[in-house]
Design a protein around this motif. Structure first.
Motif, PDB file in Angstrom:
ATOM      1  N   PHE A  81       0.898  -1.159  -0.010  1.00 35.92           N
ATOM      2  CA  PHE A  81      -0.150   0.095   0.058  1.00 35.92           C
ATOM      3  C   PHE A  81       0.845   1.195  -0.049  1.00 35.92           C
ATOM      4  O   PHE A  81       0.251   2.320  -0.511  1.00 35.92           O
ATOM      5  N   GLU A  82       2.021   1.127   0.818  1.00 26.95           N
ATOM      6  CA  GLU A  82       3.086   2.377   0.512  1.00 26.95           C
ATOM      7  C   GLU A  82       3.251   2.675  -0.903  1.00 26.95           C
ATOM      8  O   GLU A  82       3.555   3.748  -1.584  1.00 26.95           O
ATOM      9  N   LYS A  83       3.851   1.723  -1.708  1.00 21.60           N
ATOM     10  CA  LYS A  83       4.064   1.610  -2.895  1.00 21.60           C
ATOM     11  C   LYS A  83       3.026   1.912  -3.793  1.00 21.60           C
ATOM     12  O   LYS A  83       3.048   2.775  -4.885  1.00 21.60           O
ATOM     13  N   TYR A  84       1.738   1.485  -3.501  1.00 18.61           N
ATOM     14  CA  TYR A  84       0.635   2.010  -4.509  1.00 18.61           C
ATOM     15  C   TYR A  84       0.144   3.423  -4.110  1.00 18.61           C
ATOM     16  O   TYR A  84      -0.037   4.082  -5.313  1.00 18.61           O
ATOM     17  N   GLU A  85       0.378   4.040  -2.881  1.00 21.01           N
ATOM     18  CA  GLU A  85       0.091   5.271  -2.789  1.00 21.01           C
ATOM     19  C   GLU A  85       1.064   6.113  -3.742  1.00 21.01           C
ATOM     20  O   GLU A  85       0.912   7.295  -4.184  1.00 21.01           O
ATOM     21  N   LYS A  86       2.305   5.890  -3.463  1.00 22.88           N
ATOM     22  CA  LYS A  86       3.369   6.406  -4.368  1.00 22.88           C
ATOM     23  C   LYS A  86       3.245   6.409  -5.692  1.00 22.88           C
ATOM     24  O   LYS A  86       3.014   7.321  -6.386  1.00 22.88           O
ATOM     25  N   PHE A  87       2.709   5.330  -6.189  1.00 22.12           N
ATOM     26  CA  PHE A  87       2.434   5.090  -7.471  1.00 22.12           C
ATOM     27  C   PHE A  87       1.569   5.962  -8.224  1.00 22.12           C
ATOM     28  O   PHE A  87       1.454   6.534  -9.304  1.00 22.12           O
ATOM     29  N   LEU A  88       0.261   5.869  -7.348  1.00 20.27           N
ATOM     30  CA  LEU A  88      -0.654   6.887  -7.755  1.00 20.27           C
ATOM     31  C   LEU A  88      -0.464   8.387  -7.853  1.00 20.27           C
ATOM     32  O   LEU A  88      -0.895   9.050  -9.053  1.00 20.27           O
ATOM     33  N   LYS A  89       0.318   8.726  -6.873  1.00 22.64           N
ATOM     34  CA  LYS A  89       0.867  10.025  -6.741  1.00 22.64           C
ATOM     35  C   LYS A  89       1.774  10.256  -7.949  1.00 22.64           C
ATOM     36  O   LYS A  89       1.767  11.317  -8.806  1.00 22.64           O
ATOM     37  N   ASP A  90       2.701   9.334  -8.356  1.00 22.12           N
ATOM     38  CA  ASP A  90       3.622   9.468  -9.253  1.00 22.12           C
ATOM     39  C   ASP A  90       3.092   9.540 -10.586  1.00 22.12           C
ATOM     40  O   ASP A  90       3.575  10.063 -11.836  1.00 22.12           O
ATOM     41  N   VAL A  91       1.963   8.772 -11.071  1.00 19.49           N
ATOM     42  CA  VAL A  91       1.316   8.937 -12.284  1.00 19.49           C
ATOM     43  C   VAL A  91       0.344  10.133 -12.532  1.00 19.49           C
ATOM     44  O   VAL A  91      -0.154  10.003 -13.468  1.00 19.49           O
ATOM     45  N   ARG A  92       0.288  10.816 -11.411  1.00 15.68           N
ATOM     46  CA  ARG A  92      -0.448  12.015 -11.440  1.00 15.68           C
ATOM     47  C   ARG A  92      -1.961  11.805 -11.445  1.00 15.68           C
ATOM     48  O   ARG A  92      -2.668  12.291 -12.417  1.00 15.68           O
ATOM     49  N   ILE A  93      -2.426  11.063 -10.664  1.00 19.33           N
ATOM     50  CA  ILE A  93      -3.932  10.563 -10.619  1.00 19.33           C
ATOM     51  C   ILE A  93      -4.482  12.079 -10.460  1.00 19.33           C
ATOM     52  O   ILE A  93      -4.133  12.572  -9.587  1.00 19.33           O
ATOM     53  N   GLN A  94      -5.829  12.295 -11.071  1.00 23.26           N
ATOM     54  CA  GLN A  94      -6.563  13.333 -10.883  1.00 23.26           C
ATOM     55  C   GLN A  94      -7.958  13.114 -10.278  1.00 23.26           C
ATOM     56  O   GLN A  94      -8.433  11.781 -10.677  1.00 23.26           O
ATOM     57  N   PRO A  95      -8.794  14.062  -9.696  1.00 27.63           N
ATOM     58  CA  PRO A  95      -9.946  13.813  -9.441  1.00 27.63           C
ATOM     59  C   PRO A  95     -10.883  13.569 -10.563  1.00 27.63           C
ATOM     60  O   PRO A  95     -10.840  14.024 -11.404  1.00 27.63           O
ATOM     61  N   GLY A  96     -11.814  12.199 -10.395  1.00 31.95           N
ATOM     62  CA  GLY A  96     -12.573  11.912 -11.247  1.00 31.95           C
ATOM     63  C   GLY A  96     -11.789  10.690 -12.205  1.00 31.95           C
ATOM     64  O   GLY A  96     -12.542  10.121 -12.898  1.00 31.95           O
ATOM     65  N   ASP A  97     -10.423  10.710 -12.261  1.00 30.46           N
ATOM     66  CA  ASP A  97      -9.859   9.412 -12.893  1.00 30.46           C
ATOM     67  C   ASP A  97     -10.551   8.101 -12.606  1.00 30.46           C
ATOM     68  O   ASP A  97     -10.369   7.284 -13.510  1.00 30.46           O
ATOM     69  N   GLU A  98     -10.832   7.955 -11.275  1.00 34.94           N
ATOM     70  CA  GLU A  98     -11.409   6.850 -10.755  1.00 34.94           C
ATOM     71  C   GLU A  98     -12.610   6.298 -11.614  1.00 34.94           C
ATOM     72  O   GLU A  98     -13.007   5.086 -11.548  1.00 34.94           O
ATOM     73  N   GLU A  99     -13.093   7.081 -12.426  1.00 27.31           N
ATOM     74  CA  GLU A  99     -14.365   6.553 -13.064  1.00 27.31           C
ATOM     75  C   GLU A  99     -13.916   6.685 -14.769  1.00 27.31           C
ATOM     76  O   GLU A  99     -14.845   6.275 -15.602  1.00 27.31           O
ATOM     77  N   LEU A 100     -12.598   6.587 -14.902  1.00 25.43           N
ATOM     78  CA  LEU A 100     -12.359   6.517 -16.411  1.00 25.43           C
ATOM     79  C   LEU A 100     -12.544   4.933 -16.827  1.00 25.43           C
ATOM     80  O   LEU A 100     -12.275   3.868 -16.290  1.00 25.43           O
ATOM     81  N   ARG A 101     -13.119   4.927 -18.097  1.00 20.65           N
ATOM     82  CA  ARG A 101     -13.282   3.402 -18.782  1.00 20.65           C
ATOM     83  C   ARG A 101     -12.548   3.284 -19.762  1.00 20.65           C
ATOM     84  O   ARG A 101     -11.738   4.095 -20.246  1.00 20.65           O
ATOM     85  N   PHE A 102     -12.603   2.049 -20.397  1.00 21.64           N
ATOM     86  CA  PHE A 102     -11.693   1.519 -21.350  1.00 21.64           C
ATOM     87  C   PHE A 102     -11.471   2.576 -22.771  1.00 21.64           C
ATOM     88  O   PHE A 102     -10.463   2.849 -22.920  1.00 21.64           O
ATOM     89  N   SER A 103     -12.702   2.659 -23.272  1.00 21.41           N
ATOM     90  CA  SER A 103     -12.784   3.359 -24.624  1.00 21.41           C
ATOM     91  C   SER A 103     -12.020   4.659 -24.556  1.00 21.41           C
ATOM     92  O   SER A 103     -11.157   4.913 -25.410  1.00 21.41           O
ATOM     93  N   PRO A 104     -12.338   5.833 -23.519  1.00 20.04           N
ATOM     94  CA  PRO A 104     -11.760   7.107 -23.578  1.00 20.04           C
ATOM     95  C   PRO A 104     -10.363   6.875 -23.349  1.00 20.04           C
ATOM     96  O   PRO A 104      -9.605   7.656 -23.896  1.00 20.04           O
ATOM     97  N   VAL A 105      -9.918   5.939 -22.655  1.00 18.82           N
ATOM     98  CA  VAL A 105      -8.428   5.874 -22.207  1.00 18.82           C
ATOM     99  C   VAL A 105      -7.576   5.174 -23.620  1.00 18.82           C
ATOM    100  O   VAL A 105      -6.742   5.823 -23.933  1.00 18.82           O
ATOM    101  N   THR A 106      -8.159   4.131 -24.142  1.00 19.51           N
ATOM    102  CA  THR A 106      -7.755   3.785 -25.352  1.00 19.51           C
ATOM    103  C   THR A 106      -7.585   4.753 -26.450  1.00 19.51           C
ATOM    104  O   THR A 106      -6.701   4.850 -27.268  1.00 19.51           O
ATOM    105  N   GLU A 107      -8.614   5.549 -26.633  1.00 19.02           N
ATOM    106  CA  GLU A 107      -8.982   6.616 -27.759  1.00 19.02           C
ATOM    107  C   GLU A 107      -7.636   7.467 -27.583  1.00 19.02           C
ATOM    108  O   GLU A 107      -7.147   7.844 -28.363  1.00 19.02           O
TER     109      GLU A 107
END
Length: 633
Positions: free
Chosen positions: A239-265
């Protein structure tokens, strides 16, 4: 809690004998069928993707076997539910989402395959993860999907950014792209599998350590009397590494709702440099878009800590009932030998990029794996931990980490609490009590269960005609109480919903598309249970030869369909199954497809459609005889 679920399962099995009525046996009789004296063997496929090349290949290879192929669901809970309602499981079953503790309640109903010839074809290390404490092996892993970090190599080259070889370089690459206005890394965080795989992927060295391996063995072999929560050595680091990973990939508010099509597009358009996905998709994008997509590992501190995340395309097991008939057992063992051969695994993969767990099976490596080959060669392959509860809890806890509700410590505590007392919310909600049961066996006039389901959908939405195409019914309908999840299991997943007005002539042409063999030989129906299921109208076909049909008449209330009349119609199905060249290769006529696209009920899944319909009808309605099959003249 798993031990409560196991006890509930046993109780349900006892109760089911008094609740079950008229449902029938889905997997056919043991031994030989009445038709042609052939051996009858039923196989449940975790997804319709297995119908691409495997099912026709098996029928061609084993002409003396009468196969029944059913699209089932990708969860052990589906098979437990079959047993709980008093049905037998089919002869051969497949499931992609797999863990030993999920599968434990099925053990007494499955063959021990540890001493079979096919088991000897595996590298032992890959079989050991499926070995029970007793020494039995009841599940065999099919060839492996590679699911790690996918990178747009052309984009890296265009901006002179080197491909990363360790975690710090991965973060540097993200930062460099972000400065250019390009998202460095993104994925479809909405789904449970993305949360599970990124959470485990960012900490594979810890999970593959001696302590991590021991914890996994304990977790996979837990019993009613020995519940296993997270340990206090490995998982806090995860969980420590995952917390850092989420920060390093610059997770933004609302990203938790992203689905396959918009991401791959966004990835295809060069707006995102890296995403989480498979080697199969990387190859597809490279071919279709001319974009050089490559698979990178999940990165550790050094290149020696890099790992590729994999999972079997499915796990395969055999019903213990097969052992009661020596002729049938011999046939099933021959089928397993064929399926796990090089030719068989290529049929399962159907052109996608996979790795094999079997000796002397060489499936050509994907071009996308060029930059990960050293990790494959050094066996830095991590097989994800994928129990039902781990999927669900990873999603819940992962999303709360993304929104900032949990930090690493609170995420660890919440995750631990949930896996030691997990309750599936959908499985607990009782929707209704079904009075009558209907079998999904394909009989003289079709499947009663499929007919009941389509009659229910049509009545609920007040359409004159309803048509279900591609595999639409997953299981029989039984009498007794139904939860939300059990109701959803009746209808196969990932179907589109269309509603609109059609002339009788257009209805007839749609049915011809769904039934007739095309001029180039393409066939939309090569198994009877793939025939369209109609409600509000009936149709007659001639079987010109085994598995090939021609539409004859369509009737409503005993009268031929009026080509000039206009009807409201509900369509439920999966176009990809019928249209894609690797499936049936039967494209819908352009004018019908264009019109039908206007009738798409967007943001409304077939599962939601079923839920809404049953909220109105409170029952699966009585079936009708919707198809008549005539022999060739």
């Amino acid at each position: 809690m798993r031990k409560k679920r196991m006890r509930s399962l046993l109780l349900c099995v006892i109760m089911a004998a008094t609740m079950l009525s008229g449902c029938g046996n889905q997997n056919g009789s043991n031994g030989k069928t009445e038709k042609d004296g052939k051996i009858s063997i039923s196989m449940y496929m975790w997804d319709r993707s297995m119908f691409k090349e495997l099912t026709p290949w098996l029928e061609k290879k084993f002409p003396d076997i009468d196969f029944t192929f059913i699209q089932s669901y990708n969860t052990m809970e589906y098979y437990k539910d079959l047993l709980a309602r008093g049905e037998e499981i089919p002869d051969v079953i497949t499931c992609r989402r797999f863990s030993l503790n999920d599968a434990a309640p099925l053990a007494d109903h499955l063959m021990d395959l540890s001493q079979t010839e096919v088991a000897g074809t595996f590298y032992s290390s890959y079989l050991e993860v499926n070995r029970e404490d007793s020494g039995a092996i009841r599940w065999l892993p099919m060839c492996a999907e590679v699911d790690s970090i996918m990178a747009n190599k052309d984009l890296f080259d265009q901006y002179n950014i080197p491909l990363p070889t360790n975690y710090s370089e991965f973060v540097e690459a993200i930062d460099a792209f972000e400065e250019l206005g390009i998202k460095g890394f993104q994925t479809d965080w909405d789904y449970d599998y993305s949360c599970l795989e990124t959470m485990q992927g960012c900490a594979i060295p810890e999970l593959m350590s001696l302590e991590g391996t021991q914890w996994r063995m304990d977790y996979e072999s837990e019993t009613d009397d020995h519940q296993v929560g997270l340990d206090d050595t490995v998982w806090p680091k995860v969980f420590e590494k995952y917390e850092k990973f989420l920060k390093d990939v610059r997770i933004q508010p609302g990203d938790e709702e992203l689905r396959f099509s918009p991401v791959t597009e966004a990835y295809r358009n060069g707006q995102t440099a890296m995403i989480r996905n498979t080697a199969a998709l990387a190859d597809d994008i490279s071919k279709e878009d001319g974009l050089n997509s490559v698979i990178l590992p999940y990165f550790g501190e050094t290149s020696e800590d890099n790992w590729i995340l994999t999972y079997p395309m499915c796990q395969v097991a055999v019903s213990s009932k097969v052992e009661e008939d020596e002729e049938k057992k011999k046939a099933v063992m021959e089928i397993l030998q064929a399926v796990f051969s090089e030719e068989g695994q290529k049929a399962v993969a159907a052109g996608t990029s996979v790795l094999s767990y079997n000796k002397e099976v060489n499936i050509s490596s994907s071009p996308a794996l060029k930059y990960s080959q050293e990790y494959i060669d050094s066996n830095h392959l991590y097989m994800r931990l994928a129990s039902t509860e781990i999927f669900a809890v990873s999603q819940d806890v992962g999303h709360k980490m993304m929104t900032g509700e949990y930090d690493a410590q609170s995420a660890y505590e919440a995750f631990n609490a949930q896996i030691t007392d997990y309750v599936d919310p959908e499985a607990e909600e009782i929707l209704f009590t079904q009075k009558n049961g209907y079998s999904n066996d394909f009989g003289e006039h079709g499947s009663a269960a499929a007919s009941s389901m389509m009659n229910t959908l049509r009545a609920a939405f007040d359409d004159q005609i309803a048509v279900g195409y591609s595999p639409v019914a997953s299981t029989s309908i039984y009498s007794g109480t139904y939860t939300l999840q059990q109701a959803k299991w009746v209808l196969t997943a990932r179907n589109a919903i269309y509603r609109g007005e059609y002339t009788g002539e257009e209805v007839r042409r749609i049915m011809e598309w769904l039934v007739n063999v095309k001029e180039d030989g393409s066939n939309p129906i090569y198994h009877r249970n793939l025939m369209p299921v109609t409600s509000g109208m009936e149709y007659t076909v001639t079987e010109t030869e085994r598995g090939k049909f021609t539409l004859e008449d369509i009737t409503m209330d005993g009268k031929s369909l009026d080509d000039n009349a206009t009807y409201t119609m509900l369509l439920v199905g999966a176009d990809t199954f019928l249209e894609h060249e690797t499936f049936c290769n039967c494209p819908m006529p352009d004018d019908l497809k264009s019109k039908r696209e206007d009738y798409l009920v967007s943001d409304f899944s077939s599962q939601e459609c079923m839920e809404e319909a049953l909220a109105k009808t409170k029952q699966f309605l009585e079936p009708t005889e919707y198809v008549t099959i005539l022999p060739a003249k």
